[in-house]
Design an enzyme around this catalytic site. Structure first.
Site, PDB file in Angstrom:
ATOM      1  N   ASP A 159       2.368  -1.710  -4.629  1.00 41.99           N
ATOM      2  CA  ASP A 159       1.066  -1.038  -4.698  1.00 41.99           C
ATOM      3  C   ASP A 159       0.489  -1.286  -6.084  1.00 41.99           C
ATOM      4  O   ASP A 159       1.233  -1.516  -7.041  1.00 41.99           O
ATOM      5  CB  ASP A 159       1.212   0.474  -4.462  1.00 41.99           C
ATOM      6  CG  ASP A 159      -0.111   1.106  -3.999  1.00 41.99           C
ATOM      7  OD1 ASP A 159      -0.167   1.579  -2.854  1.00 41.99           O
ATOM      8  OD2 ASP A 159      -1.083   1.132  -4.790  1.00 41.99           O
ATOM      9  N   GLY A 209       0.835  -1.211   0.000  1.00 40.58           N
ATOM     10  CA  GLY A 209       0.000   0.000   0.000  1.00 40.58           C
ATOM     11  C   GLY A 209       0.862   1.250   0.000  1.00 40.58           C
ATOM     12  O   GLY A 209       0.489   2.292   0.530  1.00 40.58           O
ATOM     13  N   GLY A 249      -0.275   4.809  -0.991  1.00 38.94           N
ATOM     14  CA  GLY A 249      -1.324   5.472  -0.217  1.00 38.94           C
ATOM     15  C   GLY A 249      -0.752   6.600   0.632  1.00 38.94           C
ATOM     16  O   GLY A 249       0.445   6.887   0.584  1.00 38.94           O
ATOM     17  N   LYS A 254     -10.407  -4.685  10.266  1.00 36.11           N
ATOM     18  CA  LYS A 254      -9.223  -4.281  11.042  1.00 36.11           C
ATOM     19  C   LYS A 254      -9.160  -5.041  12.366  1.00 36.11           C
ATOM     20  O   LYS A 254      -8.107  -5.543  12.758  1.00 36.11           O
ATOM     21  CB  LYS A 254      -9.232  -2.770  11.295  1.00 36.11           C
ATOM     22  CG  LYS A 254      -8.867  -1.926  10.083  1.00 36.11           C
ATOM     23  CD  LYS A 254      -7.384  -2.073   9.727  1.00 36.11           C
ATOM     24  CE  LYS A 254      -6.967  -1.176   8.583  1.00 36.11           C
ATOM     25  NZ  LYS A 254      -5.612  -1.487   8.078  1.00 36.11           N
ATOM     26  N   ARG A 272      -0.792   0.981  -7.727  1.00 39.94           N
ATOM     27  CA  ARG A 272      -0.472   2.217  -8.454  1.00 39.94           C
ATOM     28  C   ARG A 272       1.030   2.482  -8.463  1.00 39.94           C
ATOM     29  O   ARG A 272       1.750   1.996  -7.594  1.00 39.94           O
ATOM     30  CB  ARG A 272      -1.175   3.406  -7.782  1.00 39.94           C
ATOM     31  CG  ARG A 272      -2.679   3.345  -7.877  1.00 39.94           C
ATOM     32  CD  ARG A 272      -3.312   4.290  -6.880  1.00 39.94           C
ATOM     33  NE  ARG A 272      -3.028   3.892  -5.510  1.00 39.94           N
ATOM     34  CZ  ARG A 272      -3.317   4.610  -4.432  1.00 39.94           C
ATOM     35  NH1 ARG A 272      -3.865   5.789  -4.558  1.00 39.94           N
ATOM     36  NH2 ARG A 272      -3.042   4.160  -3.234  1.00 39.94           N
ATOM     37  N   ILE A 318      -1.444  -7.285  -3.602  1.00 37.80           N
ATOM     38  CA  ILE A 318      -1.087  -8.138  -2.458  1.00 37.80           C
ATOM     39  C   ILE A 318      -1.787  -9.490  -2.551  1.00 37.80           C
ATOM     40  O   ILE A 318      -1.458 -10.417  -1.827  1.00 37.80           O
ATOM     41  CB  ILE A 318      -1.440  -7.490  -1.098  1.00 37.80           C
ATOM     42  CG1 ILE A 318      -2.908  -7.018  -1.082  1.00 37.80           C
ATOM     43  CG2 ILE A 318      -0.508  -6.350  -0.769  1.00 37.80           C
ATOM     44  CD1 ILE A 318      -3.414  -6.715   0.308  1.00 37.80           C
ATOM     45  N   TYR A 349     -14.977  -2.186   7.194  1.00 33.74           N
ATOM     46  CA  TYR A 349     -13.569  -1.850   7.404  1.00 33.74           C
ATOM     47  C   TYR A 349     -13.164  -2.076   8.874  1.00 33.74           C
ATOM     48  O   TYR A 349     -12.112  -2.660   9.164  1.00 33.74           O
ATOM     49  CB  TYR A 349     -13.374  -0.391   6.990  1.00 33.74           C
ATOM     50  CG  TYR A 349     -12.041   0.224   7.300  1.00 33.74           C
ATOM     51  CD1 TYR A 349     -10.916  -0.098   6.556  1.00 33.74           C
ATOM     52  CD2 TYR A 349     -11.917   1.174   8.319  1.00 33.74           C
ATOM     53  CE1 TYR A 349      -9.700   0.503   6.826  1.00 33.74           C
ATOM     54  CE2 TYR A 349     -10.706   1.784   8.588  1.00 33.74           C
ATOM     55  CZ  TYR A 349      -9.597   1.433   7.845  1.00 33.74           C
ATOM     56  OH  TYR A 349      -8.398   2.039   8.117  1.00 33.74           O
TER      57      TYR A 349
HETATM   58  N1  SER Z   1      -9.451   7.273   8.207  1.00 27.82           N
HETATM   59  C1  SER Z   1     -10.060   5.976   8.161  1.00 27.82           C
HETATM   60  C2  SER Z   1     -11.359   6.023   7.494  1.00 27.82           C
HETATM   61  O1  SER Z   1     -11.985   7.051   7.542  1.00 27.82           O
HETATM   62  C3  SER Z   1     -10.262   5.438   9.534  1.00 27.82           C
HETATM   63  O2  SER Z   1      -9.221   4.580   9.796  1.00 27.82           O
HETATM   64  O3  SER Z   1     -11.784   5.052   6.971  1.00 27.82           O
END
Ligand code: SER
Length: 344
Positions: free
Chosen positions: A37, A12, A15, A159, A39, A56, A155
């Protein structure tokens, strides 16, 4: 015997965190940095690393990289952020979970092979928390690592689960095997909303902060997608990189946890706007809450308790809110858009 070159590996890398990390890591590390990445990297960073454009999830590619390089440490940053992940949960799961699992397996294999743990750095997030309502958010203003681990986004779930996977791989992997393998060394920080002067986030839900600021610096109007009273913690990008590097450098015996909250300052969206207006008085910032994105931010803690990080590895941000705006964000952002505005 054919020796492989020792490298630090960053996924990544193109990013926001990746770009900032490359600069700092390249300044500190003598050996090569290998980056991956989908990109390409901006040209000025490309010169600092050996960059591979790819996924990945491409196991053949990863296997090829392992034949050439010995990964001493891995910064696994590749992820789909919270807003984007809601639109494509399946893709998010693939990248955020399957991708992490693939990298953990690779690191586990490498640790055994070199008879020394590969250090695996993993950025987690405030999204790993989920408070049920605003009253609870007010009552639990400074959330500890183990509180409210009930995320309500794809997300956040990804995580939180990968934090657990990482700990599994570094403590219990192959626990029933006859011989105990050398296990990897997994370390993670839960970041608040990150703000960079050089890049803008894409696909996150804390993006309204940095978007407000970058719009103001370009003289563009901005409609903030959360209510004025919404409060979450933030951090300037140099501190995010410092947190990763400091945690990576900490002696393992001093770490009583593997996942640490880190934070710098907490602001409501209205206060964020005030800071932006202080430096860009002409800025046109309005509030047009998007109920759905709003409810994601409402479920994130107003602030984090990062005392464990302070105690165990001496974590301390360099930038409080005043310094973040005055010394890092405003000067660099202004320069960035002034330069961009000049004719070539
Ligand atoms: N900045 C991230 C998001 O907004 C939070 O880890 O998804």
């Amino acid at each position: 015997m054919l020796m492989r070159e020792k490298v630090a590996f960053i996924t990544g890398a193109a990013g926001e965190v990746g770009q900032a990390l490359i600069k700092q890591l390249a300044a500190r590390r003598k050996g090569r940095i290998l980056s991956l990445d989908l990109r390409p990297l901006p040209p000025e960073l490309d010169a600092l690393v050996t960059h591979v454009q790819g996924s990945i999830l491409d196991k053949t590619l990863l296997e090829r990289l392992v034949t050439e390089y010995e990964m001493e440490e891995i910064y696994h940053l590749a992820a789909l952020l919270s807003t984007r992940a809601e639109f494509s949960p399946n893709a998010a799961h693939r990248v955020n979970v399957t991708g992490t699992m693939t990298l953990l397996e690779l690191a586990a294999e490498q640790s055994e092979w070199r008879k020394e743990p590969v250090r695996f750095m993993f950025p987690s997030s405030i999204a790993a928390f989920g408070l049920p309502d605003l009253r609870t958010k007010l009552d639990y203003a400074h959330v500890r690592e183990w509180e409210w681990n009930t995320p309500r986004t794809m997300y956040g779930c990804n995580k939180l689960y990968c934090e657990m996977l990482g700990q599994y791989f570094s403590n219990h992997y192959r626990q029933l095997a006859a011989e105990q393998p050398v296990m990897l060394d997994f370390r993670s920080v839960r970041f608040p909303g990150l703000i960079s002067a050089f890049t803008v986030p894409s696909g996150g839900t804390s993006d309204y902060g940095p978007e407000m600021l970058h719009a103001a610096a370009q003289g563009k109007p901005y409609a903030c997608f959360v209510r004025e009273d919404v409060r979450i913690p933030f951090m300037a990008m140099p501190d995010a990189v410092k947190a990763l590097l400091d945690l990576a450098a900490a002696p393992r015996e001093s770490l009583r946890r593997q996942v640490y909250n880190v934070t710098s300052f907490s602001l409501s969206a209205a206060e964020f706007r005030e800071y932006v207006l202080r430096y860009f008085p002409e800025a046109q910032i309005t509030f047009q809450p998007d109920v759905r994105r709003q409810s994601i931010v409402d479920s994130w803690p107003a602030d984090l308790d990062d005392s464990a990080a302070r105690r165990d590895w001496g974590w301390k941000p360099d930038y409080d809110v005043e310094r973040a705006f005055a010394d890092y964000l405003v000067p660099n952002i202004s320069k960035r858009y002034q330069n961009a505005a000049q004719p070539a």
